[in-house]
Enzyme design. Structure first.
Site, PDB file in Angstrom:
ATOM      1  N   ASN A 280       0.807  -1.232   0.000  1.00 21.38           N
ATOM      2  CA  ASN A 280       0.000   0.000   0.000  1.00 21.38           C
ATOM      3  C   ASN A 280       0.835   1.274   0.000  1.00 21.38           C
ATOM      4  O   ASN A 280       0.475   2.257  -0.659  1.00 21.38           O
ATOM      5  CB  ASN A 280      -1.011  -0.017   1.154  1.00 21.38           C
ATOM      6  CG  ASN A 280      -0.354  -0.047   2.505  1.00 21.38           C
ATOM      7  OD1 ASN A 280       0.686  -0.669   2.691  1.00 21.38           O
ATOM      8  ND2 ASN A 280      -0.952   0.629   3.452  1.00 21.38           N
TER       9      ASN A 280
ATOM     10  N   GLU B 297       3.427  -5.460  12.251  1.00 20.38           N
ATOM     11  CA  GLU B 297       2.516  -4.326  12.046  1.00 20.38           C
ATOM     12  C   GLU B 297       1.425  -4.817  11.106  1.00 20.38           C
ATOM     13  O   GLU B 297       1.681  -5.047   9.920  1.00 20.38           O
ATOM     14  CB  GLU B 297       3.266  -3.147  11.397  1.00 20.38           C
ATOM     15  CG  GLU B 297       4.419  -2.623  12.219  1.00 20.38           C
ATOM     16  CD  GLU B 297       3.979  -1.914  13.489  1.00 20.38           C
ATOM     17  OE1 GLU B 297       2.807  -1.494  13.576  1.00 20.38           O
ATOM     18  OE2 GLU B 297       4.813  -1.797  14.404  1.00 20.38           O
TER      19      GLU B 297
HETATM   20  P1  NAD Z   1       0.166  -9.457   3.000  1.00 18.68           P
HETATM   21  O1  NAD Z   1       0.212  -9.968   4.407  1.00 18.68           O
HETATM   22  O2  NAD Z   1      -0.545 -10.257   1.991  1.00 18.68           O
HETATM   23  O3  NAD Z   1       1.649  -9.284   2.433  1.00 18.68           O
HETATM   24  C1  NAD Z   1       2.606  -8.476   3.062  1.00 18.68           C
HETATM   25  C2  NAD Z   1       3.984  -8.979   2.702  1.00 18.68           C
HETATM   26  O4  NAD Z   1       4.166 -10.274   3.258  1.00 18.68           O
HETATM   27  C3  NAD Z   1       4.228  -9.131   1.203  1.00 18.68           C
HETATM   28  O5  NAD Z   1       5.555  -8.778   0.907  1.00 18.68           O
HETATM   29  C4  NAD Z   1       3.995 -10.618   0.989  1.00 18.68           C
HETATM   30  O6  NAD Z   1       4.668 -11.121  -0.136  1.00 18.68           O
HETATM   31  C5  NAD Z   1       4.564 -11.183   2.264  1.00 18.68           C
HETATM   32  N1  NAD Z   1       4.068 -12.508   2.634  1.00 18.68           N
HETATM   33  C6  NAD Z   1       2.866 -13.067   2.344  1.00 18.68           C
HETATM   34  N2  NAD Z   1       2.809 -14.321   2.855  1.00 18.68           N
HETATM   35  C7  NAD Z   1       3.979 -14.537   3.492  1.00 18.68           C
HETATM   36  C8  NAD Z   1       4.520 -15.644   4.217  1.00 18.68           C
HETATM   37  N3  NAD Z   1       3.853 -16.780   4.383  1.00 18.68           N
HETATM   38  N4  NAD Z   1       5.745 -15.517   4.742  1.00 18.68           N
HETATM   39  C9  NAD Z   1       6.436 -14.370   4.591  1.00 18.68           C
HETATM   40  N5  NAD Z   1       6.000 -13.316   3.900  1.00 18.68           N
HETATM   41  C10 NAD Z   1       4.775 -13.393   3.363  1.00 18.68           C
HETATM   42  O7  NAD Z   1      -0.387  -7.975   3.096  1.00 18.68           O
HETATM   43  P2  NAD Z   1      -0.697  -6.981   1.880  1.00 18.68           P
HETATM   44  O8  NAD Z   1      -1.961  -7.416   1.240  1.00 18.68           O
HETATM   45  O9  NAD Z   1       0.527  -6.806   1.076  1.00 18.68           O
HETATM   46  O10 NAD Z   1      -0.921  -5.613   2.666  1.00 18.68           O
HETATM   47  C11 NAD Z   1      -2.154  -5.192   3.158  1.00 18.68           C
HETATM   48  C12 NAD Z   1      -2.223  -5.404   4.660  1.00 18.68           C
HETATM   49  O11 NAD Z   1      -1.148  -4.734   5.306  1.00 18.68           O
HETATM   50  C13 NAD Z   1      -3.475  -4.810   5.272  1.00 18.68           C
HETATM   51  O12 NAD Z   1      -4.017  -5.729   6.186  1.00 18.68           O
HETATM   52  C14 NAD Z   1      -2.966  -3.587   6.002  1.00 18.68           C
HETATM   53  O13 NAD Z   1      -3.754  -3.171   7.089  1.00 18.68           O
HETATM   54  C15 NAD Z   1      -1.627  -4.036   6.438  1.00 18.68           C
HETATM   55  N6  NAD Z   1      -0.769  -2.886   6.735  1.00 18.68           N
HETATM   56  C16 NAD Z   1      -0.439  -2.633   8.039  1.00 18.68           C
HETATM   57  C17 NAD Z   1       0.348  -1.528   8.367  1.00 18.68           C
HETATM   58  C18 NAD Z   1       0.736  -1.221   9.790  1.00 18.68           C
HETATM   59  O14 NAD Z   1       1.623  -0.399   9.980  1.00 18.68           O
HETATM   60  N7  NAD Z   1       0.119  -1.834  10.775  1.00 18.68           N
HETATM   61  C19 NAD Z   1       0.800  -0.706   7.338  1.00 18.68           C
HETATM   62  C20 NAD Z   1       0.437  -0.992   6.026  1.00 18.68           C
HETATM   63  C21 NAD Z   1      -0.345  -2.096   5.734  1.00 18.68           C
END
Ligand code: NAD
Length: 480
Positions: free
Chosen positions: A151, A249
């Protein structure tokens, strides 16, 4: 077709197995490049490079580390336009947002931690009456893993990398496979800034393969992860038996609580931003809007009017307010919640439909959507939608809204609009969230702790909290 490469040991290289993933442009739905579909062998190579760089980097003076981080920051600023264009094309966000927020913030992350490391100190404890003194060493962990979402791609990627390397660690990092482009460009900047080879290694690929390989690597001792709660749960489970240090996070479903005594115009303008900035794809967005009953009807009319004025358009146009959502599956997920709202008999006050932008008919555009709910317990009010969709409902009393605000599994941030000081203090104390904004939203000071409670995560980033996460405290006790 343009292919980006992994950045390992200061060089750009293809994935070992020569597997690639298509990269889509959200604004037109077309494939515009390919990225490595890295395997665990690529992660292993990145780890070996990081491990070899660690002895020298961890002993590099703070002044020298600081100088390199600030140089990276300056080079990002020099290349603002190119980075912003790449971010907008890769993510679908309006170019104006990438220019004003994403890339400047990525530069600030390096500048901030380049400065912060020169001020980072540890404690000492005189053991009075025992003729001993204790002091705490804050030592870098070694090789650490940083995994970030799509995002705010470069903004969040660098929010992890900058403190990790400032503290003397070497990094194996993975950006989201959905938005890899600016992370790729960062490698070139790091080389130009003179970051020694192997200090930062960037592996591209899927979460379930290359991400997973970082997470389960036995010698990557800490993982800083930002992303969805489900992924966070998985990472916590698989790393628990390995006793890794974890910073998670995760998702949010943040309340935006509006009292009748607020500065109305300021509240209305900011609420438009806190609802729809970045197509609502910010973990901090105030997606549940609670309005005091006495101003509810006025707010509803004014808010919906303003939402209808927002321009959904191609991200490269300077007057676009809402660009494209990040991917087709994500657009479909967000739209499924509009169907859920209808099934739950909530009222869609505006939006709810796909938008066809002329010339870019296959782009992932959605109208900003306002859903009026009669109960806070419905799914659209409880589950993270992460798109340009907000719910609104009226509340009667402070206790009533506090209860509803806290009755979700998440606890990332909360926004309060009121000019009543006592109420501000009472509510701020009781809201279950890591970050409370009063009469503002997303105003950031990088020294402050950043993170959530409950299903929004574990640990804090920002300021010295991040430097503490990326170091191990070691107590030395000397008897004299
Ligand atoms: P996601 O969890 O699908 O992916 C995030 C990252 O993790 C990506 O790089 C992905 O390739 C990796 N990933 C996925 N599965 C994994 C695994 N099994 N092992 C290791 N890495 C893995 O999230 P997204 O769809 O990319 O992002 C959206 C989410 O992020 C939303 O829920 C949003 O609220 C959250 N977010 C949180 C914050 C915060 O600061 N709390 C900030 C931004 C986004």
């Amino acid at each position: 077709m343009h292919r980006i490469q992994n950045y390992i040991n200061g060089s750009f290289i293809n994935p070992i197995q020569d597997n690639w993933i298509d990269n889509y442009c959200p604004a037109n739905g077309e494939v515009y490049g390919q990225i490595p579909n890295s395997s665990k062998e690529d992660v292993e190579n990145a780890y070996i490079a990081a491990k070899s760089a660690f002895p020298v980097w961890s002993q590099t003076t703070l002044e020298e580390r600081s100088r390199i981080l600030i140089k990276i920051s300056e080079l990002l600023e020099d290349n603002l336009q190119g980075f912003a264009e790449a971010e907008s094309k890769d993510n679908g966000k309006p170019i104006s947002l990438a220019i004003s927020v994403d890339i400047p913030r990525a530069a600030s992350n390096f500048r901030f931690f380049g400065n912060a490391i020169t001020q980072f100190a540890s404690e000492s404890h005189e053991s009075v009456g025992q003729q001993a003194v204790n002091y705490t060493l804050r030592q870098p962990i070694g090789v650490v893993g940083c995994i970030s979402p799509w995002n705010l791609p470069l903004y969040l990627f660098t929010w992890k990398i900058a403190p990790a390397i400032a503290a003397g660690n070497c990094v194996v990092a993975k950006p989201s496979e959905v938005t890899p482009m600016t992370a790729y460009l960062l490698g070139e900047i790091c080389n130009e800034a003179g970051l020694p080879k192997g200090v930062l290694n960037i592996v591209h690929g899927l979460g379930t393969t290359s991400g997973q390989a970082i997470v389960v690597h036995p010698d990557i001792k800490a993982i800083s992860f930002t992303g969805g709660t489900a992924t966070g749960i998985h990472i916590a489970k698989v790393t628990a038996p390995m006793f890794k240090k974890l910073s998670l996070e995760l998702g949010g479903k943040n309340p935006n609580i509006i009292f009748a005594d607020c500065d109305y115009k300021d509240m209305l303008d900011t609420t438009i931003r806190s609802s729809f900035a970045n197509q609502g794809q910010i973990c901090l967005c105030g997606s549940r809007i609670f309005v005091e009953a006495s101003i509810y009807e006025m707010f509803k009319t004014d808010f919906v009017k303003k939402v209808k004025e927002l321009k959904v358009g191609h991200p490269s146009e300077s007057d676009t307010n809402i660009g494209a959502l990040v991917s087709k599956p994500h657009l479909e997920k967000v739209m499924s919640y509009i169907d859920i709202a209808k099934e739950e008999k909530a009222a869609v006050l505006c939006g709810g439909n796909k938008v066809t932008v002329q010339g870019y008919e296959n782009g992932y555009y959605l109208e900003p959507t306002v859903i009026e709910v009669s109960t806070d317990e419905c799914r659209v009010n409880q589950e993270e939608i992460f798109g340009p969709v907000v719910t609104i409902m009226a509340f009667e009393t402070e206790d009533n809204v506090l209860q509803m605000a806290n009755k979700v599994k998440y606890g990332l941030s909360a926004t309060l609009w009121t000019n009543n000081l006592k109420r501000t203090m009472r509510m701020s104390n009781q809201l279950q969230a890591g970050i409370i904004w009063v009469n503002t939203w997303m105003m950031r000071d990088l020294r402050t702790p950043f993170g959530g409670v409950k299903a929004s995560g574990v640990g804090r980033e920002g300021g010295f909290e991040a430097l503490r996460f990326f170091t191990e405290a070691k107590n030395v006790c000397i008897k004299y």
